[in-house]
Design an enzyme around this catalytic site. Structure first.
Site, PDB file in Angstrom:
ATOM      1  N   CYS A   1       0.818  -1.208   0.000  1.00  8.14           N
ATOM      2  CA  CYS A   1       0.000   0.000   0.000  1.00  8.14           C
ATOM      3  C   CYS A   1       0.858   1.266   0.000  1.00  8.14           C
ATOM      4  CB  CYS A   1      -0.931  -0.002   1.224  1.00  8.14           C
ATOM      5  SG  CYS A   1      -2.317   1.146   1.078  1.00  8.14           S
TER       6      CYS A   1
ATOM      7  N   ASP B   1      -5.767  -3.028  11.828  1.00  4.63           N
ATOM      8  CA  ASP B   1      -4.617  -2.139  11.894  1.00  4.63           C
ATOM      9  C   ASP B   1      -4.445  -1.651  13.329  1.00  4.63           C
ATOM     10  OD1 ASP B   1      -2.455  -0.648  11.072  1.00  4.63           O
ATOM     11  OD2 ASP B   1      -3.592   0.662   9.729  1.00  4.63           O
TER      12      ASP B   1
END
Length: 210
Positions: free
Chosen positions: A9, A128
């Site tokens: 990412c 996360d």
């Protein structure tokens, strides 16, 4: 052998996109969140996606964006999957006619079973690290023991992963996939080819123990 899927990412450069693909990444993430140091404009992302080979998934990351902003991005960029990293409702996430995943920051006391039911329409949940005032990209890992074993095979694990710990994470958590950004960078938004290849090798090593 079960293979852990990998998303890289925060890509901002064509050379890094090519390296991620060469390294075997399954998905590439592009950040449409202006406060992020890894943010790209829709026009930049379109250029980065222009020469991708087949079977590489493009993912657009949004944080509490307006519906108009998401739609405007989709008009310019061929995104396969949407990733919502803010406080978006399930209805909002599903309103764009695209597959989507929901990122959850691992706040104290979070009920992952309840969140999985709440976002039942998602293709997956990305877990996360929680840090007040940060939507993600903290570079810090959370306690993987907080992930229930029954949920682990369906989640994408993020937060502080790099070549030094991703094999251990796969061995311990056994997630569907892993997501990395800062762990393969020499600077924010600048990926490092050696770190990408090292990360991918450690994922493969972790898979041999699954």
């Amino acid at each position: 052998m079960i293979r852990t899927r990998v998303k890289i990412c925060g890509l901002t450069r064509t050379c890094d996109v090519k390296t991620a693909v060469a390294g075997g990444a399954d998905a590439l993430g592009f950040v449409f969140y202006p406060p992020s140091a890894r943010a790209v404009t829709p026009e930049q992302a379109a250029g980065l996606c222009a020469s991708l080979p087949p079977f590489v998934t493009t993912v657009g990351l949004f944080v509490d964006a307006t519906s108009d902003a998401v739609e405007a991005t989709l008009q310019r960029v061929a995104l396969d999957l949407l990733q919502f990293h803010g406080d978006e409702s399930p209805a909002f996430c599903a309103s764009f006619g695209r597959r989507w995943i929901k990122a959850l920051r691992m706040r104290p006391g979070i009920d992952l079973y309840a969140q999985r039911e709440h976002y039942a329409g998602a293709d997956g949940l990305l877990l996360d690290t929680f840090q007040p005032g940060r939507a993600g990209g903290t570079g810090q890992r959370f306690d993987w023991d907080r992930i229930p074993q029954s949920i682990a095979p369906d989640i994408i694990l993020a937060g502080g992963l790099d070549a030094s710990n991703v094999a251990m994470a796969i061995d311990q958590v056994r997630p569907y996939g892993v997501d990395v950004s800062g762990g393969v960078e020499s600077a924010k938004g600048i990926k490092d080819a050696e770190l990408i290849f090292a990360f991918m090798q450690e994922v493969r090593d972790g898979d041999t123990r699954r």
